[in-house]
Design a protein around this motif. Structure first.
Motif, PDB file in Angstrom:
ATOM      1  N   ASP A   1      -1.269   0.890  25.385  1.00 12.69           N
ATOM      2  CA  ASP A   1      -1.614   0.962  23.965  1.00 12.69           C
ATOM      3  C   ASP A   1      -0.373   0.862  23.088  1.00 12.69           C
ATOM      4  O   ASP A   1      -0.344   0.139  22.085  1.00 12.69           O
ATOM      5  CB  ASP A   1      -2.363   2.266  23.667  1.00 12.69           C
ATOM      6  CG  ASP A   1      -3.870   2.135  23.842  1.00 12.69           C
ATOM      7  OD1 ASP A   1      -4.313   1.120  24.411  1.00 12.69           O
ATOM      8  OD2 ASP A   1      -4.604   3.045  23.411  1.00 12.69           O
ATOM      9  N   VAL A   2       0.671   1.598  23.439  1.00 11.12           N
ATOM     10  CA  VAL A   2       1.910   1.535  22.654  1.00 11.12           C
ATOM     11  C   VAL A   2       2.470   0.114  22.681  1.00 11.12           C
ATOM     12  O   VAL A   2       2.988  -0.391  21.677  1.00 11.12           O
ATOM     13  CB  VAL A   2       2.946   2.539  23.182  1.00 11.12           C
ATOM     14  CG1 VAL A   2       4.282   2.390  22.449  1.00 11.12           C
ATOM     15  CG2 VAL A   2       2.434   3.971  23.027  1.00 11.12           C
TER      16      VAL A   2
ATOM     17  N   ALA B   1      -5.041   1.710  15.472  1.00  9.53           N
ATOM     18  CA  ALA B   1      -5.633   1.708  16.808  1.00  9.53           C
ATOM     19  C   ALA B   1      -6.834   0.765  16.899  1.00  9.53           C
ATOM     20  O   ALA B   1      -6.952  -0.014  17.850  1.00  9.53           O
ATOM     21  CB  ALA B   1      -6.030   3.128  17.213  1.00  9.53           C
TER      22      ALA B   1
ATOM     23  N   THR C   1       5.331   8.916  17.005  1.00  8.40           N
ATOM     24  CA  THR C   1       4.317   8.991  15.949  1.00  8.40           C
ATOM     25  C   THR C   1       4.883   8.489  14.618  1.00  8.40           C
ATOM     26  O   THR C   1       4.146   7.925  13.791  1.00  8.40           O
ATOM     27  CB  THR C   1       3.830  10.443  15.801  1.00  8.40           C
ATOM     28  OG1 THR C   1       3.306  10.888  17.052  1.00  8.40           O
ATOM     29  CG2 THR C   1       2.767  10.586  14.729  1.00  8.40           C
TER      30      THR C   1
ATOM     31  N   LEU D   1       3.273  11.373  22.512  1.00 12.11           N
ATOM     32  CA  LEU D   1       4.283  10.445  21.997  1.00 12.11           C
ATOM     33  C   LEU D   1       5.391  11.131  21.220  1.00 12.11           C
ATOM     34  O   LEU D   1       6.446  10.525  20.989  1.00 12.11           O
ATOM     35  CB  LEU D   1       3.625   9.385  21.114  1.00 12.11           C
ATOM     36  CG  LEU D   1       2.615   8.461  21.783  1.00 12.11           C
ATOM     37  CD1 LEU D   1       2.175   7.387  20.795  1.00 12.11           C
ATOM     38  CD2 LEU D   1       3.162   7.831  23.052  1.00 12.11           C
TER      39      LEU D   1
ATOM     40  N   ALA E   1      -1.073   8.608  23.641  1.00 15.96           N
ATOM     41  CA  ALA E   1      -1.440   7.222  23.932  1.00 15.96           C
ATOM     42  C   ALA E   1      -1.052   6.864  25.350  1.00 15.96           C
ATOM     43  O   ALA E   1      -0.287   7.575  26.005  1.00 15.96           O
ATOM     44  CB  ALA E   1      -0.759   6.264  22.952  1.00 15.96           C
TER      45      ALA E   1
ATOM     46  N   LEU F   1       0.613  12.259  18.094  1.00 16.80           N
ATOM     47  CA  LEU F   1      -0.177  11.204  18.719  1.00 16.80           C
ATOM     48  C   LEU F   1      -0.046  11.228  20.242  1.00 16.80           C
ATOM     49  O   LEU F   1       1.025  11.522  20.781  1.00 16.80           O
ATOM     50  CB  LEU F   1       0.255   9.843  18.210  1.00 16.80           C
ATOM     51  CG  LEU F   1      -0.397   9.343  16.921  1.00 16.80           C
ATOM     52  CD1 LEU F   1       0.246   8.034  16.483  1.00 16.80           C
ATOM     53  CD2 LEU F   1      -1.892   9.158  17.086  1.00 16.80           C
TER      54      LEU F   1
ATOM     55  N   MET G   1      -6.418  -0.321  20.568  1.00 17.21           N
ATOM     56  CA  MET G   1      -5.772   0.804  21.251  1.00 17.21           C
ATOM     57  C   MET G   1      -6.816   1.899  21.478  1.00 17.21           C
ATOM     58  O   MET G   1      -6.900   2.873  20.741  1.00 17.21           O
ATOM     59  CB  MET G   1      -4.599   1.310  20.409  1.00 17.21           C
ATOM     60  CG  MET G   1      -3.566   0.234  20.107  1.00 17.21           C
ATOM     61  SD  MET G   1      -2.386   0.688  18.809  1.00 17.21           S
ATOM     62  CE  MET G   1      -1.345   1.852  19.674  1.00 17.21           C
TER      63      MET G   1
ATOM     64  N   ARG H   1      -7.173   4.238  23.636  1.00 16.07           N
ATOM     65  CA  ARG H   1      -6.785   5.571  24.110  1.00 16.07           C
ATOM     66  C   ARG H   1      -5.654   6.165  23.283  1.00 16.07           C
ATOM     67  O   ARG H   1      -4.837   6.920  23.803  1.00 16.07           O
ATOM     68  CB  ARG H   1      -6.401   5.506  25.587  1.00 16.07           C
ATOM     69  CG  ARG H   1      -7.599   5.288  26.510  1.00 16.07           C
ATOM     70  CD  ARG H   1      -7.202   5.157  27.956  1.00 16.07           C
ATOM     71  NE  ARG H   1      -8.369   5.138  28.821  1.00 16.07           N
ATOM     72  CZ  ARG H   1      -8.792   6.166  29.556  1.00 16.07           C
ATOM     73  NH1 ARG H   1      -8.118   7.310  29.522  1.00 16.07           N
ATOM     74  NH2 ARG H   1      -9.848   6.073  30.313  1.00 16.07           N
ATOM     75  N   THR H   2      -5.600   5.826  22.017  1.00 18.17           N
ATOM     76  CA  THR H   2      -4.560   6.346  21.124  1.00 18.17           C
ATOM     77  C   THR H   2      -5.185   7.214  20.051  1.00 18.17           C
ATOM     78  O   THR H   2      -6.152   6.800  19.408  1.00 18.17           O
ATOM     79  CB  THR H   2      -3.798   5.186  20.468  1.00 18.17           C
ATOM     80  OG1 THR H   2      -3.124   4.434  21.476  1.00 18.17           O
ATOM     81  CG2 THR H   2      -2.767   5.705  19.461  1.00 18.17           C
TER      82      THR H   2
ATOM     83  N   LEU I   1      -2.565   9.633  29.512  1.00 14.76           N
ATOM     84  CA  LEU I   1      -2.084   9.777  28.141  1.00 14.76           C
ATOM     85  C   LEU I   1      -0.781  10.552  28.133  1.00 14.76           C
ATOM     86  O   LEU I   1      -0.607  11.513  28.896  1.00 14.76           O
ATOM     87  CB  LEU I   1      -3.101  10.537  27.284  1.00 14.76           C
ATOM     88  CG  LEU I   1      -4.486   9.941  27.067  1.00 14.76           C
ATOM     89  CD1 LEU I   1      -5.291  10.864  26.163  1.00 14.76           C
ATOM     90  CD2 LEU I   1      -4.394   8.555  26.468  1.00 14.76           C
TER      91      LEU I   1
END
Length: 358
Positions: free
Chosen positions: A250-251, A198, A88, A84, A246, A244, A203, A205-206, A81
């Motif tokens: 995920d992004v 998410a 965000t 971010l 992630a 956030l 997503m 893991r966000t 992770l």
């Protein structure tokens, strides 16, 4: 017979080696230390993954900013992770635009209509928050004994310039926007991101305030899993401008949704509005849509120039979407580990973007 869950990305790759060569050269000391300890890169073209790999370390230094022995470092993985930071803001913009589509929020309505604490700023509209043209200060004061008191103080802060008078990037815009979204939706921002972005995109893991069980890359010193941004930390780790965490994959799912016209998040017409430069009168350096930068070569490199859009984060993160070439490019690093003054990610961001077109 069970039905297999489809992979949201199609298979495919030919550029991974070149992209790896480009990004890993920034791990070499230049001249004293690397540009960043490590990171993860995700790149896709027209829905086909061309690169998804980790490089370097998630933890390379101890709390005293001393380099750890090799056997004590924590390598970065694709499951790591990253904080971010200002990436965000794009998530908050999506939540706000969903409210616009539903008729609960009007882009040209005064912010004061939704936030009573936004006193003496009746000329500032929701659109101005999204485009950083509100005139609000880029320096967010953190005054108050509690998170609620600090937030109230920020919302009441006077602007430093006229509403609509120019482009001034300011976290205060998205702190206010996050509060509007929370107020209108009736749920905390972390819940809204999980339920409306998410969850629908897968997503997994966000989110804000990640649990210790999920591996997070270190930021300044050796801090892991705690938001780096001081304002977001002062608000309890959840804010519209930062907070956030992630993975790169995920992004990339958010980038993919925006490139595909917004589904299941937004209508295509809303995405078109989101990625259209609303600040043309202020010049190309101010090019900004609703929650995204537009054609900014200082980090998009040669991808800029034909409607590319995206965002960066102070911690060393970035997302670029190129609708013309159907490119989604995500680079997450922890360049603030162990010290935010040690380097700037932009050379790596530009080099990776240019390598996508080599």
């Amino acid at each position: 017979m069970p039905v297999a869950t489809p992979d949201p990305w199609r298979a495919g790759s030919s550029r991974a080696g070149r992209l790896r060569d480009v990004v890993t050269r920034f791990l070499a000391p230049s001249p004293v230390h690397p540009l960043f300890p490590g990171g993860v890169l995700f790149a896709a073209v027209d829905g086909a993954v061309v690169a998804h790999f980790a490089f370097g370390d998630a933890v390379r230094y101890d709390a005293a900013r001393v380099e750890l022995p090799l056997d004590q470092r924590v390598p970065a993985t694709v499951e790591t992770l990253y904080d971010l930071a200002s990436l965000t803001k794009t998530f908050t913009a999506v939540l706000a635009l969903r409210l616009v589509e539903g008729g609960a929020l009007a882009l040209d309505a005064p912010v004061l209509e939704y936030l009573p604490s936004f006193v003496d700023k009746s000329a500032i509209t929701v659109r101005m928050l999204l485009t950083h043209t509100s005139g609000l200060s880029k320096d967010v004061p953190l005054v108050g004994a509690s998170a609620a008191a600090r937030l109230e103080h920020v919302l009441r802060e006077p602007p430093v310039g006229p509403a609509g008078g120019g482009y001034l990037y300011a976290d205060q815009n998205f702190i206010a926007l996050g509060e509007i979204v929370t107020h209108l939706a009736g749920e905390p921002l972390d819940v809204l991101v999980r339920q409306q972005i998410a969850g629908p995109l897968g997503m997994a893991r966000t989110g804000f305030r990640p649990p210790p069980s999920l591996p997070a890359a270190a930021t300044e010193g050796a801090t892991r899993g705690t938001v780096h941004d001081p304002s977001a930390a002062a608000f309890g780790g959840v804010a519209g401008h930062a907070g956030l965490f992630a993975t790169a994959a995920d992004v990339a799912l958010l980038a993919r949704a925006l490139l595909a016209g917004g589904g299941p998040l937004l209508r295509p017409s809303t995405v078109d509005l989101m990625r259209t430069d609303a600040n043309q009168r202020f010049g190309p350096a101010a090019a900004h849509g609703l929650g995204v930068d537009v054609d900014q070569a200082w980090y998009m490199g040669k991808l800029a120039g034909h409607g590319a859009f995206g965002h960066t984060g102070f911690t060393g993160t970035s997302m670029v979407c190129d609708p013309r070439r159907r490119i989604a490019l995500v680079l997450l690093t922890n360049r603030v580990h162990p010290d935010a003054t040690w380097g700037n990610n932009n050379p790596a961001r530009r080099a990776v973007a240019d390598a996508m077109l080599a």
